[in-house]
Design a protein around this motif. Structure first.
Motif, short mmCIF file in Angstrom:
data_model
loop_
_atom_site.label_atom_id
_atom_site.label_comp_id
_atom_site.label_asym_id
_atom_site.label_seq_id
_atom_site.Cartn_x
_atom_site.Cartn_y
_atom_site.Cartn_z
N ILE A 95 -28.35 -4.42 -40.49
CA ILE A 95 -29.60 -4.13 -39.79
C ILE A 95 -29.37 -2.93 -38.87
O ILE A 95 -28.49 -2.97 -38.00
N LEU A 117 -35.44 -8.23 -45.47
CA LEU A 117 -34.03 -7.82 -45.61
C LEU A 117 -33.47 -8.33 -46.93
O LEU A 117 -32.83 -7.58 -47.68
N MET A 149 -31.37 -2.60 -44.01
CA MET A 149 -32.72 -2.15 -43.63
C MET A 149 -32.65 -1.54 -42.23
O MET A 149 -31.71 -1.80 -41.46
N ALA A 173 -33.67 -14.70 -42.94
CA ALA A 173 -32.97 -14.30 -44.18
C ALA A 173 -32.30 -15.51 -44.83
O ALA A 173 -32.35 -15.66 -46.06
#
Ligand SMILES: Cc1cc2nc3c(=O)[nH]c(=O)nc-3n(C[C@H](O)[C@H](O)[C@H](O)COP(=O)(O)O)c2cc1C
Length: 335
Positions: A20, A192, A203, A318
């Motif tokens: 991330i 994601l 991402m 996620a």
């Protein structure tokens, strides 16, 4: 802080816990304190180099970030203006990056080619951000280490082709052997997982992070973002082929009116688009003026929270998405 649940080329390259990234936020919004919070939450952030009155202030932000990350790497956003002097302005800042232990840069706006040898000489990874798949070739040609592909949903500069993230995220990994990072509307763990499933390595978010507690901007802007459903944005400056997705406020409407007249004299636009007006909006909390980058993912920014708490939510989401995939696999689906 959540345990890592993914390992990708980008988590390895940048030595981060989660795939991330949080993109640079200008002018002067993603400062040292915010970027340190992103890094300490397990991602990668970029101290923005634009928006300071003097290089000293930018350097101070690098020092703050370095002190707070406890030896971890961190990044700088180098927005390269296509106007005269754009590349020179970022070139002048490069010695500061080395001095303060910067490990990666997010380049954007124009090709970073002239500064690539210097960055490589300093062992700094180059993540070049582009708004369309056709520019991925530039990232490859200049020797970038990874490419960030931004779809039209993004806050900031979606480019002139305005192709959506769902399309580009599926195209990017097939368009290059470089690790690809996708952005533009990304804000959740479900997204994601979908980005990774398509073959991307991470991402990157901008708009969703505008509610981070660690950002210095006035609380009223964050509360406004919480109330936003992402529909308040508009794309201005198309007339200059410099598409810019911003909050639809008085300044944005004034710019659109000038465009509707067919006015191509940039000086007429200047009072509405200069960085000083935008900085004042962030400082005062009055969002009615300034070019306030406003992406569709603002609709996911539903509470003011610490960066770590936002990351935890994304990782939990996620995990739930991965579990859900298990339930829809053929042979395992629940009737
Ligand atoms: C408030 C704000 C300011 C931004 N400023 C910059 C900037 O100075 N330089 C840059 O390269 N990108 C900038 N961006 C773009 C982000 O780094 C990122 O590419 C984008 O926000 C990703 O799309 P998203 O908004 O849908 O998450 C900005 C975005 C926002 C929301």
């Amino acid at each position: 802080m959540r345990d890592p649940i993914f390992r990708t080329e980008i988590t390895r390259m940048l030595d981060i816990r989660h795939p991330i990234l949080c993109g640079g936020l200008g002018p002067g919004v993603s400062d040292g304190a915010y970027v340190a919070a992103v890094v300490n939450a397990g991602g990668m952030g970029f101290v923005v180099s634009s928006g300071y009155d003097a290089p000293d202030e930018f350097e101070r932000q690098l020092a703050i970030c370095r002190e707070r990350v406890g030896g971890r790497g961190f990044g700088v956003n180098l927005y390269i203006s296509r106007q005269a002097g754009g590349i020179e302005r970022v070139t002048d800042l490069l010695p500061l990056l080395k001095r303060h232990g910067v490990t990666c840069v997010e380049t954007a706006g124009a090709s970073p080619e002239p500064i690539v040898p210097v960055l490589k000489g300093m062992d700094i990874r180059i993540l070049h951000k582009v708004p369309a798949i056709r520019y991925v070739a530039t990232a490859e040609r200049v020797g970038a280490d990874a490419v960030i592909v931004v779809g039209q949903e993004c806050g900031g500069h979606p480019g002139v082709y305005m192709i959506g993230s769902m399309v580009q995220a599926a195209q990017a990994p097939r368009a290059t052997a470089l690790p690809t990072i996708v952005a533009g509307g990304f804000a959740t763990g479900r997204q994601l997982v979908s980005a990774l499933a398509m073959g991307n390595a991470a991402m990157l978010m901008g708009s969703r992070m505008m509610v981070a507690e660690e950002l210095w901007i006035d609380r009223k802007i964050k509360d406004f973002a919480v109330r936003s459903d992402g529909s308040e944005g508009m794309v201005v400056k198309k007339i200059f082929r410099d598409n810019h997705r911003v909050l639809g406020n008085d300044s944005a409407r004034a710019v659109l009116a000038l465009e509707a007249e067919g006015n191509t004299d940039f000086d007429s636009y200047r009072p509405h688009v200069v960085g000083g007006v935008t900085r004042e909006a962030y400082r005062s909390g009055d969002p009615s003026t300034g070019m306030i980058d406003w992406g569709q993912a603002m609709g996911f920014a539903d509470r003011v929270a610490s960066v770590e708490s936002i990351f935890d939510e994304i990782i939990d989401d996620a995990s739930a998405a991965m579990a859900h995939l298990g339930t829809v696999q053929a042979g395992k689906a629940v009737a």
